[in-house]
Design an enzyme around this catalytic site. Structure first.
Site, mmCIF file in Angstrom:
data_model
loop_
_atom_site.group_PDB
_atom_site.id
_atom_site.type_symbol
_atom_site.label_atom_id
_atom_site.label_comp_id
_atom_site.label_asym_id
_atom_site.label_seq_id
_atom_site.Cartn_x
_atom_site.Cartn_y
_atom_site.Cartn_z
ATOM 1 N N ARG A 113 -21.314 8.862 9.400
ATOM 2 C CA ARG A 113 -20.594 7.999 8.457
ATOM 3 C C ARG A 113 -20.064 8.799 7.261
ATOM 4 O O ARG A 113 -18.922 8.638 6.844
ATOM 5 C CB ARG A 113 -21.546 6.898 7.979
ATOM 6 N N ARG A 191 -33.868 5.186 10.761
ATOM 7 C CA ARG A 191 -32.673 5.940 11.107
ATOM 8 C C ARG A 191 -32.894 7.404 10.771
ATOM 9 O O ARG A 191 -33.502 7.715 9.764
ATOM 10 C CB ARG A 191 -31.461 5.447 10.309
HETATM 11 C C1 FAD Z 1 -23.926 5.087 1.065
HETATM 12 C C2 FAD Z 1 -23.668 4.252 2.299
HETATM 13 C C3 FAD Z 1 -24.122 4.720 3.541
HETATM 14 C C4 FAD Z 1 -23.898 3.976 4.700
HETATM 15 N N1 FAD Z 1 -24.343 4.458 5.900
HETATM 16 C C5 FAD Z 1 -24.080 3.790 7.045
HETATM 17 C C6 FAD Z 1 -24.487 4.296 8.301
HETATM 18 O O1 FAD Z 1 -25.101 5.337 8.405
HETATM 19 N N2 FAD Z 1 -24.191 3.594 9.423
HETATM 20 C C7 FAD Z 1 -23.501 2.408 9.354
HETATM 21 O O2 FAD Z 1 -23.237 1.806 10.403
HETATM 22 N N3 FAD Z 1 -23.102 1.897 8.177
HETATM 23 C C8 FAD Z 1 -23.370 2.552 7.020
HETATM 24 N N4 FAD Z 1 -22.970 2.025 5.809
HETATM 25 C C9 FAD Z 1 -22.311 0.709 5.789
HETATM 26 C C10 FAD Z 1 -20.904 0.783 6.294
HETATM 27 O O3 FAD Z 1 -20.203 1.816 5.625
HETATM 28 C C11 FAD Z 1 -20.279 -0.580 6.070
HETATM 29 O O4 FAD Z 1 -21.048 -1.538 6.742
HETATM 30 C C12 FAD Z 1 -18.896 -0.725 6.626
HETATM 31 O O5 FAD Z 1 -18.226 0.490 6.685
HETATM 32 C C13 FAD Z 1 -18.085 -1.711 5.793
HETATM 33 O O6 FAD Z 1 -17.663 -1.068 4.632
HETATM 34 P P1 FAD Z 1 -17.315 -1.730 3.259
HETATM 35 O O7 FAD Z 1 -16.216 -0.915 2.717
HETATM 36 O O8 FAD Z 1 -17.119 -3.184 3.388
HETATM 37 O O9 FAD Z 1 -18.659 -1.557 2.400
HETATM 38 P P2 FAD Z 1 -19.413 -0.234 1.899
HETATM 39 O O10 FAD Z 1 -19.261 0.873 2.846
HETATM 40 O O11 FAD Z 1 -20.790 -0.693 1.552
HETATM 41 O O12 FAD Z 1 -18.645 0.202 0.554
HETATM 42 C C14 FAD Z 1 -18.712 -0.506 -0.658
HETATM 43 C C15 FAD Z 1 -18.306 0.402 -1.811
HETATM 44 O O13 FAD Z 1 -18.177 -0.362 -3.014
HETATM 45 C C16 FAD Z 1 -18.787 0.326 -4.099
HETATM 46 N N5 FAD Z 1 -19.232 -0.647 -5.114
HETATM 47 C C17 FAD Z 1 -20.289 -1.484 -5.049
HETATM 48 N N6 FAD Z 1 -20.393 -2.215 -6.175
HETATM 49 C C18 FAD Z 1 -19.385 -1.838 -6.980
HETATM 50 C C19 FAD Z 1 -18.968 -2.233 -8.295
HETATM 51 N N7 FAD Z 1 -19.621 -3.157 -8.997
HETATM 52 N N8 FAD Z 1 -17.869 -1.626 -8.829
HETATM 53 C C20 FAD Z 1 -17.195 -0.690 -8.120
HETATM 54 N N9 FAD Z 1 -17.544 -0.286 -6.876
HETATM 55 C C21 FAD Z 1 -18.631 -0.847 -6.315
HETATM 56 C C22 FAD Z 1 -19.942 1.060 -3.431
HETATM 57 O O14 FAD Z 1 -20.368 2.151 -4.215
HETATM 58 C C23 FAD Z 1 -19.328 1.490 -2.086
HETATM 59 O O15 FAD Z 1 -18.680 2.733 -2.166
HETATM 60 C C24 FAD Z 1 -23.193 2.730 4.617
HETATM 61 C C25 FAD Z 1 -22.729 2.281 3.379
HETATM 62 C C26 FAD Z 1 -22.945 3.032 2.216
HETATM 63 C C27 FAD Z 1 -22.415 2.518 0.880
#
Ligand code: FAD
Ligand code: NAG
Ligand code: NAG
Length: 422
Positions: A113, A191
């Protein structure tokens, strides 16, 4: 200002909160469609965190639309089209081949990831997208002209705001009008991701790291999956098991090897050797939370929309959480293009309509896959081993969400207008 084939500027200004796969995809796709984007990310320094993540064919297609990105993904991809199933004691059950669907629908992407996230992040920067790190978004607001956020005490405005801040979203509260705390799912996942030198020397495990391989062991209420990557040089494993303990949610919660081994008492020695070879600092314990489907993804004035995990957290067994978050961004960028600056709230409403049903159908597949493995009727499985195979649904995987959004837009808009009596 970029060297990429973007469409002419639409004049639409978008604020995106969160630079995960949901936020970055929305940003890149909005840029492609000529909208102007600013991303606000809480973390000051985006480190390559996490371990294995999977994208279906439908989202591989999205990566392929971004010049240079697909080429960078090749060397980090898990390269195999076979998945071998065993029972918990190590008896081989069946092999599922993905060769046919790769040929027909295109490749999947399984990889680290953090490594993939860095590639996508660098691409967004190379396009000239304004990504502001270290910006903690604490409030959202909207009115009839637009929407905005507060970050680090400053106010920023745009035509609309996309809230992609993951499962702990604040945007949800504004959209819903109430607090919606996560619930424990009753499961947790151990994991790990580490270099395989030890495993390659061990007679019990060396076949697992002879090139890229993919294996699963299924027991009552527990399953264990391994994936070797980079020609067997690195391994990722995940072990999903019952856990009622608490709902702490962080990708960096340290795990304890003794706990894992206790969970796996009496299991195939191959699995136990894999666990024993895991460096303690590469082991994490991730409690799975669950949320009921939300009644809506959009705010009352349709100027704020939830995207990605903020809108719909997935169980890992759906193998679609990350893909679905990308589909959100692509769909929104298309809807905005179709609607134009004068009709942004139409775009937001159509976005929700197009995404809502598909997402929730896909979300449900996470539960059915897990229960199919954890509650397997083994007498039936030995008679019909393919009963364990992952269901590979064409409606999910052989799907181009950009094309879909573009072709659905006029029809969905018409339906919404009829409903409102316009
Ligand atoms: C550090 C991390 C590691 C992960 N590892 C895995 C993994 O190994 N395998 C897997 O399947 N999924 C993993 N995931 C989850 C996966 O990335 C998500 O389920 C999927 O990609 C959907 O992504 P998203 O953009 O909706 O959410 P996310 O990937 O959770 O991203 C959300 C982002 O919003 C930011 N954020 C949160 N609150 C605020 C705020 N108040 N102000 C500004 N920014 C904010 C966070 O810092 C983050 O960068 C991980 C997520 C993170 C954050
Ligand atoms: C972000 O703001 C919230 C609410 O004020 C606060 O609880 C949290 O600690 C802040 N996070 C960071 C990283 O500054
Ligand atoms: C791929 O299909 C799955 C299943 O329908 C879906 O969850 C996901 O959002 C899709 N991804 C994209 C990018 O279209």
């Amino acid at each position: 200002m970029t060297a990429y084939p973007n469409q002419p500027p639409t004049g639409i200004k978008v604020i995106i909160v969160g630079a995960g796969f949901g936020g970055l995809t929305a940003a890149i796709e909005c840029d492609r469609k000529g909208h102007s984007v600013t991303v606000f990310e809480k973390v000051a320094d985006l480190k390559p965190l996490g371990d294995i993540i999977s994208f279906g064919q439908n989202s591989s297609r999205i990566f392929q639309k971004w010049p240079g990105v697909w080429e960078e993904i090749q060397p980090i991809m898990h390269q195999t089209d076979k998945f071998h199933y065993h029972d918990w004691q190590g008896r081989f059950v069946t092999t599922q081949s993905f060769a046919e669907e790769h040929a027909a629908w295109g490749p999947r992407v399984n990889c680290h990831r953090g490594e993939l996230h860095q590639i996508v992040y660098r691409h967004a920067l190379a396009r000239g997208i304004d990504i502001r790190l270290g910006q903690n978004v604490t409030n959202y607001f909207e009115d009839d002209e637009g929407a905005g956020i507060e970050a680090n005490g400053e106010t920023h405005r745009a035509d609309l705001v996309l809230a992609g801040e993951g499962v702990r979203s604040r945007g949800r509260k504004i959209v819903l009008g109430f607090e919606d705390p996560p619930q424990p799912s009753g499961y947790a996942v151990y994991r790990a991701w580490f270099a395989t030198d030890e495993l390659a020397k061990n007679d019990l495990t060396k076949h697992l790291v002879d090139g890229d391989t993919h294996n699963g062991w299924m027991g009552q209420d527990i399953h264990f999956l391994t994936a070797a990557v980079k020609n067997g040089k690195e391994m990722s494993w995940v072990c999903t098991h019952k856990d009622e303990a608490d709902i702490e949610e962080s990708w960096q919660f340290p795990g304890n090897k003794e706990d894992v081994l206790k969970c796996l008492e009496g299991w195939d020695p191959v699995v136990l050797e894999v666990v024993k070879a895991t460096p303690p600092d590469r082991l994490f314990d991730f409690k799975l939370v669950y949320r009921d489907p939300l009644p809506t993804f959009i705010s009352p004035k349709a100027r704020i929309a939830l995207i990605g995990d903020a809108a719909h957290p997935f169980l890992p067994t759906s193998i679609q959480g990350a893909s679905q978050s990308m589909e959100d961004g692509v769909t929104m960028a298309v809807c905005l293009e179709k609607a134009g600056k004068e009709h942004i709230t139409d775009a937001v409403r159509v976005y929700e309509k197009i995404r809502y049903e598909r997402v929730h159908k896909v979300q449900a597949t996470g539960v059915s896959t897990r229960d199919g493995w954890h509650k397997a009727d083994w007498d039936a499985i030995w008679k019909n081993p393919e009963g364990l195979h992952l269901k590979r649904e064409e409606w999910i995987l052989n799907f181009d969400c950009e094309e879909h959004a573009a072709s659905e837009y006029p029809k969905v808009l018409q339906e919404l207008k009829e409903k409102k009596g316009e």
